[in-house]
Write an enzyme that holds these catalytic residues in place. Sequence first.
Site, PDB file in Angstrom:
ATOM      1  N   ASP A   8     -11.038   5.808   4.692  1.00 19.31           N
ATOM      2  CA  ASP A   8     -12.042   5.280   3.774  1.00 19.31           C
ATOM      3  C   ASP A   8     -13.507   5.590   4.065  1.00 19.31           C
ATOM      4  O   ASP A   8     -14.241   6.032   3.205  1.00 19.31           O
ATOM      5  CB  ASP A   8     -11.891   3.754   3.701  1.00 19.31           C
ATOM      6  CG  ASP A   8     -10.467   3.332   3.398  1.00 19.31           C
ATOM      7  OD1 ASP A   8      -9.627   4.199   3.096  1.00 19.31           O
ATOM      8  OD2 ASP A   8     -10.195   2.127   3.454  1.00 19.31           O
ATOM      9  N   GLU A  40      -3.857  -2.085  14.369  1.00 15.61           N
ATOM     10  CA  GLU A  40      -4.105  -1.182  13.238  1.00 15.61           C
ATOM     11  C   GLU A  40      -4.511   0.209  13.744  1.00 15.61           C
ATOM     12  O   GLU A  40      -4.073   1.229  13.228  1.00 15.61           O
ATOM     13  CB  GLU A  40      -5.219  -1.783  12.353  1.00 15.61           C
ATOM     14  CG  GLU A  40      -5.485  -1.025  11.076  1.00 15.61           C
ATOM     15  CD  GLU A  40      -6.494  -1.751  10.171  1.00 15.61           C
ATOM     16  OE1 GLU A  40      -7.059  -2.782  10.610  1.00 15.61           O
ATOM     17  OE2 GLU A  40      -6.702  -1.288   9.033  1.00 15.61           O
ATOM     18  N   TRP A  81       0.653   4.785   1.024  1.00 12.36           N
ATOM     19  CA  TRP A  81       1.099   5.632   2.148  1.00 12.36           C
ATOM     20  C   TRP A  81       1.590   4.793   3.317  1.00 12.36           C
ATOM     21  O   TRP A  81       2.446   5.247   4.081  1.00 12.36           O
ATOM     22  CB  TRP A  81       0.088   6.720   2.519  1.00 12.36           C
ATOM     23  CG  TRP A  81      -1.183   6.390   3.248  1.00 12.36           C
ATOM     24  CD1 TRP A  81      -1.931   5.265   3.169  1.00 12.36           C
ATOM     25  CD2 TRP A  81      -1.863   7.260   4.175  1.00 12.36           C
ATOM     26  NE1 TRP A  81      -3.049   5.377   3.964  1.00 12.36           N
ATOM     27  CE2 TRP A  81      -3.032   6.590   4.595  1.00 12.36           C
ATOM     28  CE3 TRP A  81      -1.622   8.535   4.676  1.00 12.36           C
ATOM     29  CZ2 TRP A  81      -3.949   7.157   5.495  1.00 12.36           C
ATOM     30  CZ3 TRP A  81      -2.536   9.101   5.574  1.00 12.36           C
ATOM     31  CH2 TRP A  81      -3.663   8.417   5.975  1.00 12.36           C
ATOM     32  N   ARG A  93     -15.483  -2.557  10.623  1.00 15.42           N
ATOM     33  CA  ARG A  93     -15.179  -2.287   9.213  1.00 15.42           C
ATOM     34  C   ARG A  93     -16.248  -1.391   8.587  1.00 15.42           C
ATOM     35  O   ARG A  93     -17.325  -1.194   9.146  1.00 15.42           O
ATOM     36  CB  ARG A  93     -15.128  -3.624   8.446  1.00 15.42           C
ATOM     37  CG  ARG A  93     -14.001  -4.560   8.884  1.00 15.42           C
ATOM     38  CD  ARG A  93     -12.628  -4.080   8.466  1.00 15.42           C
ATOM     39  NE  ARG A  93     -12.518  -3.854   7.046  1.00 15.42           N
ATOM     40  CZ  ARG A  93     -11.449  -3.290   6.452  1.00 15.42           C
ATOM     41  NH1 ARG A  93     -10.409  -2.915   7.166  1.00 15.42           N
ATOM     42  NH2 ARG A  93     -11.427  -3.087   5.151  1.00 15.42           N
ATOM     43  N   TRP A 119       0.855  -1.201   0.000  1.00 16.56           N
ATOM     44  CA  TRP A 119       0.000   0.000   0.000  1.00 16.56           C
ATOM     45  C   TRP A 119       0.886   1.244   0.000  1.00 16.56           C
ATOM     46  O   TRP A 119       1.920   1.280   0.683  1.00 16.56           O
ATOM     47  CB  TRP A 119      -0.905   0.019   1.233  1.00 16.56           C
ATOM     48  CG  TRP A 119      -2.321  -0.379   0.953  1.00 16.56           C
ATOM     49  CD1 TRP A 119      -3.388   0.452   0.773  1.00 16.56           C
ATOM     50  CD2 TRP A 119      -2.846  -1.717   0.826  1.00 16.56           C
ATOM     51  NE1 TRP A 119      -4.535  -0.278   0.534  1.00 16.56           N
ATOM     52  CE2 TRP A 119      -4.226  -1.616   0.561  1.00 16.56           C
ATOM     53  CE3 TRP A 119      -2.286  -2.992   0.888  1.00 16.56           C
ATOM     54  CZ2 TRP A 119      -5.048  -2.723   0.378  1.00 16.56           C
ATOM     55  CZ3 TRP A 119      -3.097  -4.095   0.711  1.00 16.56           C
ATOM     56  CH2 TRP A 119      -4.458  -3.953   0.458  1.00 16.56           C
TER      57      TRP A 119
HETATM   58  C1  2M8 Z   1      -7.308   0.717   4.650  1.00 18.68           C
HETATM   59  O1  2M8 Z   1      -7.806   0.776   3.318  1.00 18.68           O
HETATM   60  C2  2M8 Z   1      -7.952  -0.365   2.458  1.00 18.68           C
HETATM   61  C3  2M8 Z   1      -8.272   0.175   1.071  1.00 18.68           C
HETATM   62  O2  2M8 Z   1      -7.199   0.942   0.601  1.00 18.68           O
HETATM   63  C4  2M8 Z   1      -9.014  -1.334   2.891  1.00 18.68           C
HETATM   64  O3  2M8 Z   1      -9.693  -1.114   3.910  1.00 18.68           O
HETATM   65  O4  2M8 Z   1      -9.169  -2.345   2.199  1.00 18.68           O
HETATM   66  C5  2M8 Z   1      -7.098   2.166   5.117  1.00 18.68           C
HETATM   67  O5  2M8 Z   1      -6.879   2.219   6.502  1.00 18.68           O
HETATM   68  C6  2M8 Z   1      -5.929   2.786   4.367  1.00 18.68           C
HETATM   69  O6  2M8 Z   1      -5.642   4.061   4.864  1.00 18.68           O
HETATM   70  C7  2M8 Z   1      -4.676   1.902   4.459  1.00 18.68           C
HETATM   71  O7  2M8 Z   1      -3.693   2.414   3.630  1.00 18.68           O
HETATM   72  C8  2M8 Z   1      -4.981   0.451   4.078  1.00 18.68           C
HETATM   73  C9  2M8 Z   1      -3.809  -0.483   4.389  1.00 18.68           C
HETATM   74  O8  2M8 Z   1      -3.372  -0.312   5.721  1.00 18.68           O
HETATM   75  O9  2M8 Z   1      -6.126  -0.045   4.778  1.00 18.68           O
END
Ligand code: 2M8
Length: 420
Positions: free
Chosen positions: A164, A394, A34, A197, A32
Amino acid sequence: MTKHLDEAYRILAANDRGGYTVPTDRLYPFQWNWDSAFVAMGFSTYDVDRAYRELERLIEGQWADGMIPHIIFHQPSDTYFPGPDVWRTSHTIPTSGITQPPVFGMALRAVHEAAEKAGTDGATARTLALLRAALKWHRWWYTARDPEGTGLVALLHPWESGSDNSPAWDLALAQVPTTTDTPVVRKDTGHVDASMRPRDEDYRRFIHLVDAYASCGWDPVKQWEKAPFKVAEVQTTAILLKTGEDLEYLARTLELESEAEELAGYNARTRNALLGQWRSSLSRFVSRDLISGQDIDAPTQAGFLPLLGLDLDPNMSTAAAAEMKLWSEGMKVPFPTTKPSISVWEPKRYWRGPAWAVINWLLIDGLIRNGQPDMAQSLRASTIGAIESEGFAEYFDPTTGEGCGGLGFSWTAAAYLWMA
Ligand code: 2M8
């Protein structure tokens, strides 16, 4: 503290998939955008080569137009939805078709400075190659996501914000249909409790947007015209500005004067535009829904992120810090990503209220920059305390400090290494 540092090193090693780091096993089995930038800053505290590698693997997924996608699917995995077959981006290395906040430039400066300090061989050439990629991405933001030159960049999908299912998107996302051409077969709720979620309805809208942009062939101009979701967003713009400052610094250090001037121009434009999003009646900044033309005044952490890239007049920074203090009252672990007194605040549901170590990291930097060291220090102490007592979760329930979502989480480990 040594025990926790060792655990942070262990998590980053366990989540290594060959020069890049997955956010956590199974729930997020790819690279991912960032997350990797934060992770690179974590690595820069003890392994500069690995820090560079993290960023180098990320730009393997960069598109010809400069965009760096939000997910790079280096290897297949069936534990995540939506995978490459849903994105249909036909990139050589499969990737998603949207982007994420550009923390990359901040990370590049941190890694470069760590390399200089350590006298690492070959550092300048590695920084230069990454700086060129970062510049391409920077230009992409200012053309694809701010075609009118306002200085604020827009997001076309809530996933691009990294936050998100934030309440900030509730009104704009409600305008996006729940119909999809793609079956929505969620995997996330098989790994963590569904109550932590986004809701199914959110997912249907998220996938509606993916279908809509895939049908534009991922062409940025067509997407801009057709987008059912278009938000000029202050958190991402603030991160872009801070990254722009760090890239400008690196360009000057490496004697790329015309690139440094170009970056200075973007930075000046964005500084003015962000300042224009301050609302004194709210003591924070607001994003704008470009479809309805309305301010987005839902109270979320994004409203304070501009402190990261601006040097505010003391009246403004004092007001923002006072408002942040109000939101933090009674919280075991600040900073709540939604104002606790409002009805849609959910302290355990993902981006609708919990505290996130990486958001605290950015807020701490912004508070220090804006003359609020005490508040920065207390946010740092509570973030470290939450991790030491609950582990590398997380995110955290701000009311109880409970660790939520995925465990053994890379960016929480990186934040700990950076802050401790
Ligand atoms: C979360 O986002 C992903 C989609 O990109 C998901 O829920 O499937 C978010 O917390 C996002 O900010 C983060 O980069 C990603 C991976 O940690 O998870």
